[in-house]
Scaffold this motif. Structure first.
Motif, mmCIF file in Angstrom:
data_model
loop_
_atom_site.group_PDB
_atom_site.id
_atom_site.type_symbol
_atom_site.label_atom_id
_atom_site.label_comp_id
_atom_site.label_asym_id
_atom_site.label_seq_id
_atom_site.Cartn_x
_atom_site.Cartn_y
_atom_site.Cartn_z
ATOM 1 N N LEU A 409 -11.083 21.250 -40.510
ATOM 2 C CA LEU A 409 -11.328 21.078 -39.262
ATOM 3 C C LEU A 409 -12.249 19.690 -38.924
ATOM 4 O O LEU A 409 -11.806 18.797 -38.144
ATOM 5 C CB LEU A 409 -11.989 22.239 -38.774
ATOM 6 C CG LEU A 409 -11.467 23.503 -38.668
ATOM 7 C CD1 LEU A 409 -12.462 24.573 -38.302
ATOM 8 C CD2 LEU A 409 -10.374 23.458 -37.652
ATOM 9 N N GLY A 410 -13.288 19.404 -39.805
ATOM 10 C CA GLY A 410 -13.896 18.321 -39.770
ATOM 11 C C GLY A 410 -13.064 16.748 -39.842
ATOM 12 O O GLY A 410 -13.027 16.121 -39.198
ATOM 13 N N ASN A 411 -12.022 16.926 -40.939
ATOM 14 C CA ASN A 411 -11.127 15.756 -41.059
ATOM 15 C C ASN A 411 -10.030 15.560 -39.806
ATOM 16 O O ASN A 411 -9.833 14.486 -39.483
ATOM 17 C CB ASN A 411 -10.046 16.271 -42.283
ATOM 18 C CG ASN A 411 -11.128 16.072 -43.765
ATOM 19 O OD1 ASN A 411 -11.824 15.436 -43.675
ATOM 20 N ND2 ASN A 411 -10.322 16.785 -44.609
ATOM 21 N N ILE A 412 -9.721 16.605 -39.351
ATOM 22 C CA ILE A 412 -8.914 16.441 -37.876
ATOM 23 C C ILE A 412 -9.629 15.882 -36.897
ATOM 24 O O ILE A 412 -9.203 14.916 -36.127
ATOM 25 C CB ILE A 412 -8.450 17.888 -37.271
ATOM 26 C CG1 ILE A 412 -7.592 18.526 -38.316
ATOM 27 C CG2 ILE A 412 -7.918 17.862 -35.880
ATOM 28 C CD1 ILE A 412 -7.227 19.968 -37.991
ATOM 29 N N LEU A 413 -10.891 16.230 -36.787
ATOM 30 C CA LEU A 413 -12.032 15.395 -35.733
ATOM 31 C C LEU A 413 -12.253 14.189 -36.286
ATOM 32 O O LEU A 413 -12.262 13.009 -35.371
ATOM 33 C CB LEU A 413 -13.392 16.121 -35.851
ATOM 34 C CG LEU A 413 -13.321 17.480 -35.131
ATOM 35 C CD1 LEU A 413 -14.805 18.234 -35.269
ATOM 36 C CD2 LEU A 413 -12.908 17.651 -33.654
ATOM 37 N N LYS A 414 -12.098 13.661 -37.504
ATOM 38 C CA LYS A 414 -12.132 12.308 -37.947
ATOM 39 C C LYS A 414 -10.533 11.693 -38.122
ATOM 40 O O LYS A 414 -10.563 10.519 -38.506
ATOM 41 C CB LYS A 414 -12.735 12.022 -39.331
ATOM 42 C CG LYS A 414 -14.210 12.691 -39.365
ATOM 43 C CD LYS A 414 -14.628 12.745 -40.824
ATOM 44 C CE LYS A 414 -16.190 13.511 -40.828
ATOM 45 N NZ LYS A 414 -16.657 13.630 -42.151
ATOM 46 N N CYS A 415 -9.777 12.075 -37.500
ATOM 47 C CA CYS A 415 -8.368 11.641 -37.555
ATOM 48 C C CYS A 415 -7.646 11.381 -38.920
ATOM 49 O O CYS A 415 -7.014 10.699 -39.084
ATOM 50 C CB CYS A 415 -8.035 10.475 -36.823
ATOM 51 S SG CYS A 415 -8.661 10.642 -34.942
ATOM 52 N N LYS A 416 -8.208 12.468 -39.925
ATOM 53 C CA LYS A 416 -7.691 12.566 -41.301
ATOM 54 C C LYS A 416 -6.845 13.616 -41.378
ATOM 55 O O LYS A 416 -6.968 14.640 -40.551
ATOM 56 C CB LYS A 416 -8.733 12.424 -42.248
ATOM 57 C CG LYS A 416 -9.866 11.384 -42.182
ATOM 58 C CD LYS A 416 -10.665 11.608 -43.216
ATOM 59 C CE LYS A 416 -11.846 10.315 -43.308
ATOM 60 N NZ LYS A 416 -12.773 10.591 -44.310
ATOM 61 N N PRO A 417 -5.954 13.636 -42.550
ATOM 62 C CA PRO A 417 -4.876 14.821 -42.862
ATOM 63 C C PRO A 417 -5.983 16.167 -42.925
ATOM 64 O O PRO A 417 -7.157 16.076 -43.571
ATOM 65 C CB PRO A 417 -4.258 14.376 -43.956
ATOM 66 C CG PRO A 417 -4.402 12.839 -43.899
ATOM 67 C CD PRO A 417 -5.559 12.552 -43.324
ATOM 68 N N PHE A 418 -5.571 17.387 -42.432
ATOM 69 C CA PHE A 418 -6.314 18.629 -42.508
ATOM 70 C C PHE A 418 -6.497 18.806 -44.229
ATOM 71 O O PHE A 418 -7.801 19.205 -44.473
ATOM 72 C CB PHE A 418 -5.634 19.550 -42.205
ATOM 73 C CG PHE A 418 -6.141 20.883 -42.345
ATOM 74 C CD1 PHE A 418 -7.161 21.589 -41.277
ATOM 75 C CD2 PHE A 418 -5.961 21.784 -43.166
ATOM 76 C CE1 PHE A 418 -7.555 22.624 -41.183
ATOM 77 C CE2 PHE A 418 -6.540 22.939 -43.593
ATOM 78 C CZ PHE A 418 -7.378 23.605 -42.510
ATOM 79 N N GLY A 419 -5.767 18.711 -45.115
ATOM 80 C CA GLY A 419 -6.078 18.851 -46.690
ATOM 81 C C GLY A 419 -6.381 17.866 -47.542
ATOM 82 O O GLY A 419 -6.207 17.816 -48.610
#
Length: 586
Positions: A409-419
């Motif tokens: 979820l943190g990655n999504i907020l940073k515009c990174k892939p989920f996994g």
């Protein structure tokens, strides 16, 4: 003679009597059988091998490099001892229960020094150097310095040789002169070279081929077609006729039936079943030597902190990473000038995705259960170890899933892939001999180990961990503050030098763990004939006519991993009993 396995074991073609009955098929047994069969010209000896565990060829999937860490959660291959301190504190200590013994579930291949072997079993340093060459040639390992070192193992060696903390002396890198036929041997002068706090790295081969198959364990040393192999056979009693073992009583754990096998006139019984060897002798009333079951020890094993592997190293971590083939050895002054054994401290290294190491971590960390009473019950009923280990593993998997979800979820907020996040960790174990040796009890098959009964054990642990924290931290980065707080709250494992003493004190009272390297109980010179004046007596139990011991119980605890020493003891006994070149010495 054809190999007997599975349903063949009860076939009518199996003779009821044998020239040689070998109890166990572990490291010592494999070393012994390999040498015995080499000299058994014409296959004239009828040999029976009785193994309590399962046939290796039925369990090789679990011993594959990809599944290695799973064996500690598999009761068919690993079983807990009923082990404690004199004060009643439980010790998590176990043994392999399969063909090939610890060599079928272990990694490290390193010999004790030839000087140590000469001191314990007789003969001279040259003899043991030559014997190591004979044994090591049977394993046919590739060149250590060109083909078998993992990238992260090389990284460990680089960091150990150039620690970031300039106040700590570096480890000496592995050298070819440490090798005998491409398997390392501890230096004869390890306790004095170059200073009292010598620090050395040893690279060692593993038993695996390029495909992760365990092709060079003890099982590979023996032509199993030339023996009668019976698995799931627990030897319960040696039946004596005077000083001669006439037959052995066996429980078939598959059928729950009882069986007997006769030793032919002039035949021998070879005990090569590890911790069961002294136990069988203790159950034999005709053998009255009070030294049977004494001088028993295991390595104190202290898990250390978990670090996150640097991103630039993550690409080097693959399926073959788990137990890194690098062994660090240092000397610690224990403050007792009269004693030298036990001052050598070894470090093992483990690396990989945390989920791949979950089986290993969940088994090791059972020592941090809060109640010693619960662990004592686990020692009495070993199946509980398997249940609890798997429970901890499932719990760990759930926690990791939650952490991955939060990171995703943190990655999504940073515009990174989920996994995008990986959890590649590195950790290590410190292990060393307890100063004071223990013994076997007749009651409940208990083993008493004197872990931290002497102040020197505390000194060794504190000194070794403190002097290596900077080096270990250089291999990766600390987890975030929250995870580190939870980890240290539960385990007390230190990330800072000021935390080391608290960890050692807590471990000594609540979290005792052994390295599963139990040795002693049938010591050469005390219980066994060294065969110096008559080589046919090598390994013979004093007071018996035909019982010999050919496993790790025949020697005190080595200072390094025990696998190669166990092979060597078996090889040594087999060579002297059956080689025509070794007869009575004038």
């Amino acid at each position: 003679m054809a190999k007997r396995t599975g349903s063949q074991q009860n076939g009518s073609s199996i003779p009821a009597s044998y020239d040689l009955i070998v109890v166990g098929s572990g490291n010592g047994a494999c070393g012994f059988l390999s040498e015995c069969l080499k000299h058994n010209e014409g296959d004239d000896l009828k040999i029976l091998v009785l193994e309590q565990g399962r046939n290796y060829f039925e369990t090789s999937k679990l011993t594959h490099q990809d599944n290695w860490s799973k064996i500690y959660a598999t009761k068919d291959l690993f079983q807990l001892h009923n082990c404690k301190t004199p004060k009643g504190r439980a010790i998590i200590s176990g043994r392999a229960k399969t063909m090939g013994g610890g060599g079928s579930i272990n990694f490290s291949m390193i010999h004790e020094s030839s000087k140590w072997l000469a001191d314990q079993m007789g003969y001279n340093v040259k003899y043991w150097d030559e014997l190591k060459k004979e044994l090591n040639a049977k394993f046919k390992r590739p060149d250590l310095f060109t083909s078998t070192q993992t990238a992260f193992s090389s990284y460990i060696q680089t960091k150990a040789n150039n620690p970031e903390d300039e106040t700590v002396s570096p480890y000496a890198l592995p050298k070819r002169e440490q090798l005998i036929e491409n398997i390392p041997s501890l230096r004869d002068d390890v306790e004095s070279y170059p200073t009292k706090e010598a620090k050395q790295l040893y690279a060692f081969p593993t038993q695996f081929n390029a495909f992760g198959q365990r092709t060079n364990s003890g099982v590979s040393l023996v032509d199993w077609e030339k023996v009668t192999l019976m698995c799931r056979r627990e030897v319960t009693q040696l039946v004596m006729n005077g000083a001669t073992c006439a037959k052995v009583k066996v429980k078939n754990t598959s059928s729950n039936q009882h069986e007997e096998y006769v030793v032919r006139p002039g035949g021998r019984v070879i005990l090569a079943c590890g911790s069961q060897s002294p136990r069988l002798l203790l159950r034999t009333p005709e053998l009255t030597n009070i030294k049977i079951g004494k001088r028993v020890n295991d390595h104190i094993c202290m898990p250390l902190a978990i670090y996150l592997v640097p991103e630039e190293q993550e690409s080097d971590i693959g399926p073959k990473n788990a137990y890194e083939p690098t062994f660090a050895v240092m000397n610690v002054d224990a403050g007792n000038d009269a004693r030298t054994d036990g001052e050598v401290v070894c470090f093992d290294f483990f690396t990989g995705d945390v989920e791949r190491l979950a089986y290993l971590v969940s088994s090791l960390y059972l020592c941090y259960l809060p109640f010693n009473t619960a662990k004592r019950i686990m020692g009495r009923f070993p199946f509980l170890f398997t249940i609890l280990s798997n429970f901890v593993r499932v719990l760990l998997t759930v926690v990791l899933s939650v952490i991955r979800l939060l990171h995703g979820l943190g990655n999504i907020l940073k515009c990174k892939p989920f996994g995008a996040n990986k959890f590649i960790i590195t950790t290590s174990l410190a292990k060393f001999n307890s100063v004071k040796e223990g013994h076997y009890e007749r009651k409940n098959d208990e083993i008493i180990l004197n872990f931290f009964e002497e102040k020197e054990d505390f000194t060794v642990a504190e000194e070794a961990i403190t002097k290596n924290l900077s080096f270990l931290e250089s291999l990766g980065s600390k987890p975030n503050v929250l995870l580190r707080f939870l980890f240290t709250s539960i385990t007390k494992i230190p990330y800072e030098k000021r935390q080391v003493r608290r960890y050692v004190e807590n471990f000594s009272k609540n979290s005792l763990l052994s390295e599963q390297h139990l040795a002693g109980g049938c010591i050469f010179g005390d219980v066994l004939d060294k065969g110096i004046t008559d080589t046919q007596m090598t390994g013979k139990v004093i007071g018996s006519e035909n019982i010999h011991v050919a496993d790790l119980s025949a020697v005190p605890l080595p200072r390094v991993s025990t696998q190669m020493t166990a092979y060597l003891v078996g090889h040594h006994v087999g060579k002297h009993l059956f080689s025509k070149a070794h007869k009575k010495v004038q």
